[in-house]
Design a protein around this motif. Structure first.
Motif, PDB file in Angstrom:
ATOM      1  N   GLU A 171     -11.346  65.950  52.587  1.00 50.30           N
ATOM      2  CA  GLU A 171     -12.494  66.326  52.537  1.00 50.30           C
ATOM      3  C   GLU A 171     -12.715  67.441  51.492  1.00 50.30           C
ATOM      4  OE1 GLU A 171     -15.090  63.999  53.027  1.00 50.30           O
ATOM      5  OE2 GLU A 171     -16.504  65.407  51.956  1.00 50.30           O
ATOM      6  N   GLU A 172     -11.810  68.447  51.757  1.00 50.30           N
ATOM      7  CA  GLU A 172     -11.454  69.514  51.050  1.00 50.30           C
ATOM      8  C   GLU A 172     -11.081  69.214  49.619  1.00 50.30           C
ATOM      9  OE1 GLU A 172     -10.363  69.316  54.142  1.00 50.30           O
ATOM     10  OE2 GLU A 172     -11.769  70.794  55.162  1.00 50.30           O
ATOM     11  N   VAL A 200     -14.487  72.105  55.110  1.00 45.69           N
ATOM     12  CA  VAL A 200     -15.594  71.303  55.102  1.00 45.69           C
ATOM     13  C   VAL A 200     -15.606  70.128  55.724  1.00 45.69           C
ATOM     14  CG1 VAL A 200     -16.682  72.463  52.950  1.00 45.69           C
ATOM     15  CG2 VAL A 200     -15.031  70.407  52.769  1.00 45.69           C
ATOM     16  N   ALA A 211     -13.813  68.008  59.380  1.00 41.43           N
ATOM     17  CA  ALA A 211     -14.156  68.199  60.949  1.00 41.43           C
ATOM     18  C   ALA A 211     -13.448  69.595  61.544  1.00 41.43           C
ATOM     19  CB  ALA A 211     -13.511  67.065  61.728  1.00 41.43           C
ATOM     20  N   GLY A 244     -13.126  72.233  59.634  1.00 41.28           N
ATOM     21  CA  GLY A 244     -14.157  73.371  59.254  1.00 41.28           C
ATOM     22  C   GLY A 244     -15.496  73.345  59.817  1.00 41.28           C
ATOM     23  N   GLN A 245     -16.119  72.265  60.452  1.00 41.23           N
ATOM     24  CA  GLN A 245     -17.285  72.532  61.162  1.00 41.23           C
ATOM     25  C   GLN A 245     -17.067  73.212  62.153  1.00 41.23           C
ATOM     26  OE1 GLN A 245     -18.545  68.426  61.722  1.00 41.23           O
ATOM     27  NE2 GLN A 245     -18.786  68.274  59.432  1.00 41.23           N
ATOM     28  N   LEU A 246     -15.771  73.215  63.056  1.00 42.75           N
ATOM     29  CA  LEU A 246     -15.521  73.809  64.124  1.00 42.75           C
ATOM     30  C   LEU A 246     -15.376  75.319  63.634  1.00 42.75           C
ATOM     31  CD1 LEU A 246     -14.817  74.511  66.872  1.00 42.75           C
ATOM     32  CD2 LEU A 246     -12.525  73.632  66.532  1.00 42.75           C
ATOM     33  N   THR A 252     -16.938  76.671  61.059  1.00 46.29           N
ATOM     34  CA  THR A 252     -18.336  77.348  60.842  1.00 46.29           C
ATOM     35  C   THR A 252     -19.054  77.765  62.470  1.00 46.29           C
ATOM     36  OG1 THR A 252     -18.488  75.695  58.978  1.00 46.29           O
ATOM     37  CG2 THR A 252     -20.289  76.808  59.760  1.00 46.29           C
ATOM     38  N   ARG A 253     -18.730  77.001  63.315  1.00 53.42           N
ATOM     39  CA  ARG A 253     -19.296  77.477  64.541  1.00 53.42           C
ATOM     40  C   ARG A 253     -18.557  78.776  65.317  1.00 53.42           C
ATOM     41  NH1 ARG A 253     -18.999  71.829  65.679  1.00 53.42           N
ATOM     42  NH2 ARG A 253     -17.317  71.952  67.168  1.00 53.42           N
ATOM     43  N   SER A 255     -22.051  84.497  58.932  1.00 53.47           N
ATOM     44  CA  SER A 255     -22.254  83.066  58.351  1.00 53.47           C
ATOM     45  C   SER A 255     -20.977  83.077  57.204  1.00 53.47           C
ATOM     46  CB  SER A 255     -23.643  82.943  57.450  1.00 53.47           C
ATOM     47  OG  SER A 255     -23.599  84.123  56.589  1.00 53.47           O
ATOM     48  N   ARG A 256     -20.973  81.733  56.822  1.00 55.07           N
ATOM     49  CA  ARG A 256     -19.750  81.423  55.965  1.00 55.07           C
ATOM     50  C   ARG A 256     -19.890  82.317  54.563  1.00 55.07           C
ATOM     51  NH1 ARG A 256     -16.716  75.906  56.533  1.00 55.07           N
ATOM     52  NH2 ARG A 256     -16.528  76.407  54.238  1.00 55.07           N
TER      53      ARG A 256
END
Ligand code: URA
Length: 233
Positions: A96-97, A105, A107, A109-111, A113-114, A122-123
């Motif tokens: 994805e990156e 960005v 899966a 990456g989503q973790l 971000t959390r 924030s990012r």
């Protein structure tokens, strides 16, 4: 005791040497935070000695320095604030990156971000990048010559940003930055140092997706960092 005149002349000579090196194609200078502090005290702003992320990216260009160039779609240079106090460094871009040209960005990456949100950031307040900037075929581990070729650009990004903390995500990032073969499970849980910058090694978010019980350890590492870091909310 060295007098001010001698110090000033020495600085001018250093500056002239650096200009000569730059004019002859030398790119990249990675002073430690400690050296930068001294130079600032002597009346030289860090801008006179450090590069911008834009100039480093321009130097990287359409990089063909290693074989990964053949299989990649996009170079993933890095993303976030050039003034970040926290810098997250992963291993290398995934599918994805590689598609989007941005780090973390997918899966994992989503973790990430959390995790950043749980740290009340924030990012766009932090900087995120990787040890290597191009996706290895089939997401294999980067090879040592690929890391060796790419690392100088990361070293220059770190020198340009001068973060207070580097969070090394996973084995490859931690071992590369710290120049060690010690496992991530033995490195995590305490501070290390890279060029005067505190390094917090922790598990990679992709590993956490497969081993959710390790999230607790990552949170302990982030709490250790937050205790040390003077938060301005
Ligand atoms: N894993 C990484 O190490 N880096 C990314 O950018 C995405 C996944």
């Amino acid at each position: 005791m060295i007098d001010n005149q001698t110090i000033f002349q020495t600085l001018v000579e250093i500056e002239n040497s650096l200009r000569f090196l730059a004019a002859n194609g030398c790119r990249g200078f990675a002073p430690t935070g400690h050296v930068l502090e001294k130079l600032e005290k002597w009346g030289k702003g860090r801008e006179a000695f450090t590069e911008t992320l834009e100039s480093i990216q321009a130097d990287l260009g359409d990089c063909q320095r290693c074989n990964l160039a053949r299989g990649r779609n996009r170079i993933v240079f890095g993303d976030g604030s050039p003034n970040a106090r926290l810098m997250f460094i992963g291993e290398g871009p995934g599918a994805e990156e590689d598609r989007q040209g941005k780090p973390f960005v997918g899966a994992a990456g989503q973790l990430l971000t959390r995790i950043i949100a749980a740290m009340k950031r924030s990012r766009d307040q932090v900087y995120i990048c990787n040890i290597i900037k191009c996706r290895p075929p089939g997401n294999r581990n980067p090879e040592s010559d690929e890391i060796k070729t790419c690392f100088p650009f990361l070293a220059r990004q770190i020198a340009a940003i001068q973060p207070d903390f580097i969070i090394a995500l996973g084995t490859i990032a931690a071992q590369t930055l710290l120049g060690t073969a010690t496992s991530i499970s033995r490195l995590r849980g305490r501070f290390h140092e890279y060029q005067g910058i505190k390094v917090v090694p922790t598990y990679h978010p992709a590993y956490l997706l497969r081993n959710p019980d390790k999230k607790r350890d990552v949170w302990e590492d982030m709490k250790m960092l937050m205790k040390e870091y003077q938060y301005e909310d």
